[in-house]
Design an enzyme around this catalytic site. Structure first.
Site: not given
Length: 283
Positions: A106, A110
């Site tokens: 990943e 964010e």
């Protein structure tokens, strides 16, 4: 009869174009309808303006999200976002690449919301074989809620580069010789979601989401993906590739961001790693 120099030049140009095309496939999104699926949140996730604009919303009942129809293995991903305006405390807008399963890879952007007037925090992380804990956090040098800005990931076997408006903010180098796994075998989809995380997102959870300000909405446009051939990427030496991706100006910009806007770096957190910093931090 010997071919003319103009003929030779044209031949070499055609050869060069052929090489470039064989090592790079550009995918410019025709529309969000073609490239993405709205995956959760019901009508809180919307595609409009003929497929050129997408929005995600969050209310007290639910957030929302989408994912790409296609998987990618190495490439450059660009997306323009305009983040939740006003009091966005407690909200998280996540935009990332991810594979699936307990040993997933990943690559994360964010955006942690905050009270009106306080800056957003851009939180980045990288998971390899299911293990993350590689956080770096930054303030942005602009208001990400007033206009659209471009957030990009360049992913090749040699390294991963995070960029904001084409300014590099983070480079994660392949440190496999040191025993550090690197994402290079699992194709990943693009995901994005807007959700409530007021147990940790703003000041460690001290500031809660003000639901009287809901719905909270983020907007997306101008998605573009350029796929890189893994064979061509691997054939470049590390130094050559680094020079190709980060010229002197880009390296100066990277140092500028990390000096003035980085607010957390796991590679500097000796309290968190009392037995010694992770191997990739010692390069």
């Amino acid at each position: 009869m010997a071919p003319s120099s103009a003929h030779n030049n044209g031949f070499y140009v055609l050869m060069l174009v052929g090489i470039v095309v064989s090592t790079m496939v550009a995918t410019c999104a025709g529309s969000f309808y073609q490239d993405f699926d709205l995956t959760w949140g019901g009508d809180r996730a919307k595609i409009f303006n003929g497929g050129q604009l997408l929005s995600l919303s969050l209310d007290k009942v639910s957030g929302s999200g989408f994912k790409s129809k296609k998987e990618y293995l190495f490439g450059r991903i660009d997306m323009q976002l305009k983040l939740v305006a006003g009091n966005s405390a407690g909200t998280v807008t996540a935009y990332y690449l991810s594979s699936q399963g307990p040993t997933h890879d990943e690559i994360d952007f964010e955006f942690l919301g905050n009270l009106s007037g306080d800056p957003y925090i851009l939180h980045t992380n990288i998971f390899t074989q299911g293990k993350g804990n590689r956080e770096q956090q930054f303030y942005l040098w602009f208001d990400p809620t007033r206009n659209f800005h471009t957030y990009s990931i360049i992913w090749k076997p040699q390294h991963i580069i995070f960029l904001v408006d084409n300014t590099p903010i983070r480079v994660f180098k392949n440190a496999e010789p040191l025993g550090v796994p690197f994402p290079k075998n699992q194709p990943m989809r693009i995901y994005s979601s807007l959700w409530n995380a007021d147990d940790w997102a703003t000041r460690g959870g001290l500031v809660k989401t003000d639901w009287s300000k809901a719905p909270f909405t983020a907007y997306y446009r101008n998605f573009k993906a350029i796929e890189f051939s893994s064979k061509s990427s691997i054939s470049n030496s590390g130094a050559e590739y680094e020079a190709n991706e980060l010229d002197a100006y880009s390296r100066r910009r990277l140092r500028w961001v990390q000096k003035y806007f980085m607010i957390y770096n796991y590679c500097s957190d000796l309290k968190r790693f009392p037995q010694g910093l992770p191997a990739e931090c010692k390069r």
